[in-house]
Design a protein around this motif. Structure first.
Motif, PDB file in Angstrom:
ATOM      1  N   LEU A 225      -0.275 -20.323  -3.340  1.00  0.00           N
ATOM      2  CA  LEU A 225      -0.821 -19.527  -2.245  1.00  0.00           C
ATOM      3  C   LEU A 225       0.037 -18.297  -1.966  1.00  0.00           C
ATOM      4  CD1 LEU A 225      -1.948 -22.321   0.250  1.00  0.00           C
ATOM      5  CD2 LEU A 225      -3.405 -20.817  -1.124  1.00  0.00           C
ATOM      6  N   LEU A 226       1.325 -18.460  -2.007  1.00  0.00           N
ATOM      7  CA  LEU A 226       2.233 -17.335  -1.794  1.00  0.00           C
ATOM      8  C   LEU A 226       2.071 -16.288  -2.891  1.00  0.00           C
ATOM      9  CD1 LEU A 226       4.571 -16.068  -0.179  1.00  0.00           C
ATOM     10  CD2 LEU A 226       6.121 -17.344  -1.656  1.00  0.00           C
ATOM     11  N   ALA A 227       1.991 -16.731  -4.143  1.00  0.00           N
ATOM     12  CA  ALA A 227       1.829 -15.803  -5.262  1.00  0.00           C
ATOM     13  C   ALA A 227       0.505 -15.060  -5.168  1.00  0.00           C
ATOM     14  CB  ALA A 227       1.933 -16.552  -6.587  1.00  0.00           C
ATOM     15  N   SER A 228      -0.574 -15.766  -4.802  1.00  0.00           N
ATOM     16  CA  SER A 228      -1.859 -15.077  -4.697  1.00  0.00           C
ATOM     17  C   SER A 228      -1.879 -14.110  -3.516  1.00  0.00           C
ATOM     18  CB  SER A 228      -3.037 -16.025  -4.607  1.00  0.00           C
ATOM     19  OG  SER A 228      -2.735 -17.239  -4.069  1.00  0.00           O
ATOM     20  N   ALA A 229      -1.205 -14.433  -2.431  1.00  0.00           N
ATOM     21  CA  ALA A 229      -1.135 -13.504  -1.300  1.00  0.00           C
ATOM     22  C   ALA A 229      -0.362 -12.244  -1.691  1.00  0.00           C
ATOM     23  CB  ALA A 229      -0.477 -14.178  -0.099  1.00  0.00           C
ATOM     24  N   LEU A 230       0.736 -12.395  -2.388  1.00  0.00           N
ATOM     25  CA  LEU A 230       1.502 -11.234  -2.847  1.00  0.00           C
ATOM     26  C   LEU A 230       0.701 -10.388  -3.823  1.00  0.00           C
ATOM     27  CD1 LEU A 230       5.062 -12.742  -3.324  1.00  0.00           C
ATOM     28  CD2 LEU A 230       4.316 -11.115  -1.582  1.00  0.00           C
ATOM     29  N   TYR A 231      -0.023 -11.018  -4.712  1.00  0.00           N
ATOM     30  CA  TYR A 231      -0.861 -10.277  -5.661  1.00  0.00           C
ATOM     31  C   TYR A 231      -1.942  -9.503  -4.929  1.00  0.00           C
ATOM     32  CZ  TYR A 231      -4.225  -9.228  -9.287  1.00  0.00           C
ATOM     33  OH  TYR A 231      -5.095  -8.556 -10.106  1.00  0.00           O
ATOM     34  N   TRP A 232      -2.574 -10.116  -3.952  1.00  0.00           N
ATOM     35  CA  TRP A 232      -3.643  -9.477  -3.187  1.00  0.00           C
ATOM     36  C   TRP A 232      -3.115  -8.274  -2.405  1.00  0.00           C
ATOM     37  CZ3 TRP A 232      -4.734  -9.723   2.299  1.00  0.00           C
ATOM     38  CH2 TRP A 232      -5.976  -9.189   2.628  1.00  0.00           C
ATOM     39  N   ILE A 233      -1.938  -8.412  -1.802  1.00  0.00           N
ATOM     40  CA  ILE A 233      -1.341  -7.312  -1.042  1.00  0.00           C
ATOM     41  C   ILE A 233      -0.986  -6.147  -1.958  1.00  0.00           C
ATOM     42  CG2 ILE A 233       0.693  -6.620   0.295  1.00  0.00           C
ATOM     43  CD1 ILE A 233       0.585  -9.447   1.557  1.00  0.00           C
ATOM     44  N   THR A 234      -0.358  -6.410  -3.083  1.00  0.00           N
ATOM     45  CA  THR A 234       0.034  -5.327  -3.985  1.00  0.00           C
ATOM     46  C   THR A 234      -1.173  -4.692  -4.655  1.00  0.00           C
ATOM     47  OG1 THR A 234       0.483  -6.910  -5.757  1.00  0.00           O
ATOM     48  CG2 THR A 234       2.360  -6.178  -4.433  1.00  0.00           C
ATOM     49  N   ALA A 235      -2.233  -5.436  -4.877  1.00  0.00           N
ATOM     50  CA  ALA A 235      -3.447  -4.866  -5.464  1.00  0.00           C
ATOM     51  C   ALA A 235      -4.071  -3.853  -4.507  1.00  0.00           C
ATOM     52  CB  ALA A 235      -4.441  -5.965  -5.805  1.00  0.00           C
ATOM     53  N   GLU A 236      -4.040  -4.131  -3.203  1.00  0.00           N
ATOM     54  CA  GLU A 236      -4.562  -3.180  -2.221  1.00  0.00           C
ATOM     55  C   GLU A 236      -3.697  -1.930  -2.154  1.00  0.00           C
ATOM     56  OE1 GLU A 236      -5.065  -4.825   1.630  1.00  0.00           O
ATOM     57  OE2 GLU A 236      -6.868  -5.919   1.074  1.00  0.00           O
ATOM     58  N   GLU A 237      -2.394  -2.080  -2.271  1.00  0.00           N
ATOM     59  CA  GLU A 237      -1.484  -0.938  -2.192  1.00  0.00           C
ATOM     60  C   GLU A 237      -1.625  -0.007  -3.378  1.00  0.00           C
ATOM     61  OE1 GLU A 237       0.820   0.078   0.131  1.00  0.00           O
ATOM     62  OE2 GLU A 237      -0.083  -1.411   1.442  1.00  0.00           O
ATOM     63  N   THR A 238      -1.975  -0.530  -4.536  1.00  0.00           N
ATOM     64  CA  THR A 238      -2.027   0.299  -5.737  1.00  0.00           C
ATOM     65  C   THR A 238      -3.398   0.903  -5.997  1.00  0.00           C
ATOM     66  OG1 THR A 238      -2.456  -1.635  -7.111  1.00  0.00           O
ATOM     67  CG2 THR A 238      -0.161  -0.948  -6.874  1.00  0.00           C
ATOM     68  N   GLN A 239      -4.365   0.658  -5.120  1.00  0.00           N
ATOM     69  CA  GLN A 239      -5.679   1.267  -5.311  1.00  0.00           C
ATOM     70  C   GLN A 239      -5.538   2.778  -5.243  1.00  0.00           C
ATOM     71  OE1 GLN A 239      -8.244  -0.367  -2.347  1.00  0.00           O
ATOM     72  NE2 GLN A 239      -8.767  -2.130  -3.588  1.00  0.00           N
ATOM     73  N   GLN A 240      -6.162   3.448  -6.188  1.00  0.00           N
ATOM     74  CA  GLN A 240      -6.057   4.896  -6.262  1.00  0.00           C
ATOM     75  C   GLN A 240      -7.080   5.547  -5.340  1.00  0.00           C
ATOM     76  OE1 GLN A 240      -3.795   6.665  -7.861  1.00  0.00           O
ATOM     77  NE2 GLN A 240      -2.813   4.820  -8.579  1.00  0.00           N
ATOM     78  N   THR A 241      -6.582   6.374  -4.448  1.00  0.00           N
ATOM     79  CA  THR A 241      -7.479   7.178  -3.626  1.00  0.00           C
ATOM     80  C   THR A 241      -7.581   8.551  -4.271  1.00  0.00           C
ATOM     81  OG1 THR A 241      -5.632   7.873  -2.237  1.00  0.00           O
ATOM     82  CG2 THR A 241      -6.891   5.951  -1.500  1.00  0.00           C
ATOM     83  N   PRO A 242      -8.690   9.221  -4.101  1.00  0.00           N
ATOM     84  CA  PRO A 242      -8.832  10.532  -4.737  1.00  0.00           C
ATOM     85  C   PRO A 242      -7.799  11.511  -4.201  1.00  0.00           C
ATOM     86  CG  PRO A 242     -10.723  10.031  -3.351  1.00  0.00           C
ATOM     87  CD  PRO A 242      -9.848   8.831  -3.348  1.00  0.00           C
ATOM     88  N   GLU A 243      -7.374  12.394  -5.067  1.00  0.00           N
ATOM     89  CA  GLU A 243      -6.389  13.393  -4.676  1.00  0.00           C
ATOM     90  C   GLU A 243      -7.110  14.531  -3.966  1.00  0.00           C
ATOM     91  OE1 GLU A 243      -4.010  16.390  -7.302  1.00  0.00           O
ATOM     92  OE2 GLU A 243      -2.880  14.527  -7.165  1.00  0.00           O
ATOM     93  N   THR A 244      -6.920  14.629  -2.674  1.00  0.00           N
ATOM     94  CA  THR A 244      -7.503  15.717  -1.903  1.00  0.00           C
ATOM     95  C   THR A 244      -6.384  16.455  -1.181  1.00  0.00           C
ATOM     96  OG1 THR A 244      -7.891  14.277  -0.004  1.00  0.00           O
ATOM     97  CG2 THR A 244      -9.719  14.563  -1.540  1.00  0.00           C
ATOM     98  N   TRP A 245      -6.491  17.761  -1.171  1.00  0.00           N
ATOM     99  CA  TRP A 245      -5.499  18.625  -0.542  1.00  0.00           C
ATOM    100  C   TRP A 245      -6.112  19.276   0.692  1.00  0.00           C
ATOM    101  CZ3 TRP A 245      -0.457  19.273  -2.149  1.00  0.00           C
ATOM    102  CH2 TRP A 245      -0.132  18.696  -3.372  1.00  0.00           C
ATOM    103  N   SER A 246      -5.273  19.559   1.668  1.00  0.00           N
ATOM    104  CA  SER A 246      -5.680  20.261   2.880  1.00  0.00           C
ATOM    105  C   SER A 246      -4.786  21.478   3.059  1.00  0.00           C
ATOM    106  CB  SER A 246      -5.540  19.355   4.104  1.00  0.00           C
ATOM    107  OG  SER A 246      -6.366  18.229   3.976  1.00  0.00           O
ATOM    108  N   ALA A 247      -5.401  22.592   3.461  1.00  0.00           N
ATOM    109  CA  ALA A 247      -4.656  23.827   3.701  1.00  0.00           C
ATOM    110  C   ALA A 247      -4.380  23.962   5.196  1.00  0.00           C
ATOM    111  CB  ALA A 247      -5.445  25.025   3.203  1.00  0.00           C
ATOM    112  N   PHE A 248      -3.131  24.245   5.529  1.00  0.00           N
ATOM    113  CA  PHE A 248      -2.717  24.491   6.906  1.00  0.00           C
ATOM    114  C   PHE A 248      -2.221  25.933   6.984  1.00  0.00           C
ATOM    115  CE2 PHE A 248      -2.296  19.970   6.297  1.00  0.00           C
ATOM    116  CZ  PHE A 248      -2.711  19.421   7.494  1.00  0.00           C
ATOM    117  N   VAL A 249      -2.872  26.748   7.800  1.00  0.00           N
ATOM    118  CA  VAL A 249      -2.461  28.148   7.991  1.00  0.00           C
ATOM    119  C   VAL A 249      -2.025  28.281   9.446  1.00  0.00           C
ATOM    120  CG1 VAL A 249      -3.173  30.555   7.866  1.00  0.00           C
ATOM    121  CG2 VAL A 249      -4.086  28.904   6.224  1.00  0.00           C
TER     122      VAL A 249
END
Length: 102
Positions: free
Chosen positions: A16-40
């Motif tokens: 159970l501990l190993a599966s919880a750690l795997y589940w947490i790290t899998a969520e952290e490594t999900q790739q979000t699209p690279e979006t940039w914002s301009a601040f002027v």
């Protein structure tokens, strides 16, 4: 018999501990699209009043837009931020990376 049940209990707990750690790290490594914002910063860097434009696909397009806007407003300061989000506790935008490279 008690040794087997204790061993089985320990194996289940570690599984159970190993599966919880795997589940947490899998969520952290999900790739979000690279979006940039301009601040002027039309009213100065520390004024809190800035013009923000979102959804640039790369740094170069963000930089091009921000430099054009900055020149139009009289060569004011500008920055581009990667994956920005509003932080309620700080009452402002927080970005993973901020760049201002000419």
């Amino acid at each position: 018999m008690q040794n087997r049940s204790a061993l089985l209990f320990v194996v289940i707990i570690f599984s159970l501990l190993a599966s919880a750690l795997y589940w947490i790290t899998a969520e952290e490594t999900q790739q979000t699209p690279e979006t940039w914002s301009a601040f002027v910063y039309a009213h100065g860097y520390n004024s809190g009043r800035y013009k923000k434009t979102d959804d640039f696909e790369d740094y170069e397009s963000c930089k091009t837009f921000a430099t054009e806007q900055a020149k139009a407003l009289g060569d004011v300061l500008w920055e581009c931020g990667l994956r920005c989000r509003f932080d309620n506790s700080r009452q402002g935008f927080q970005c993973e990376t901020m760049k201002n490279q000419e």
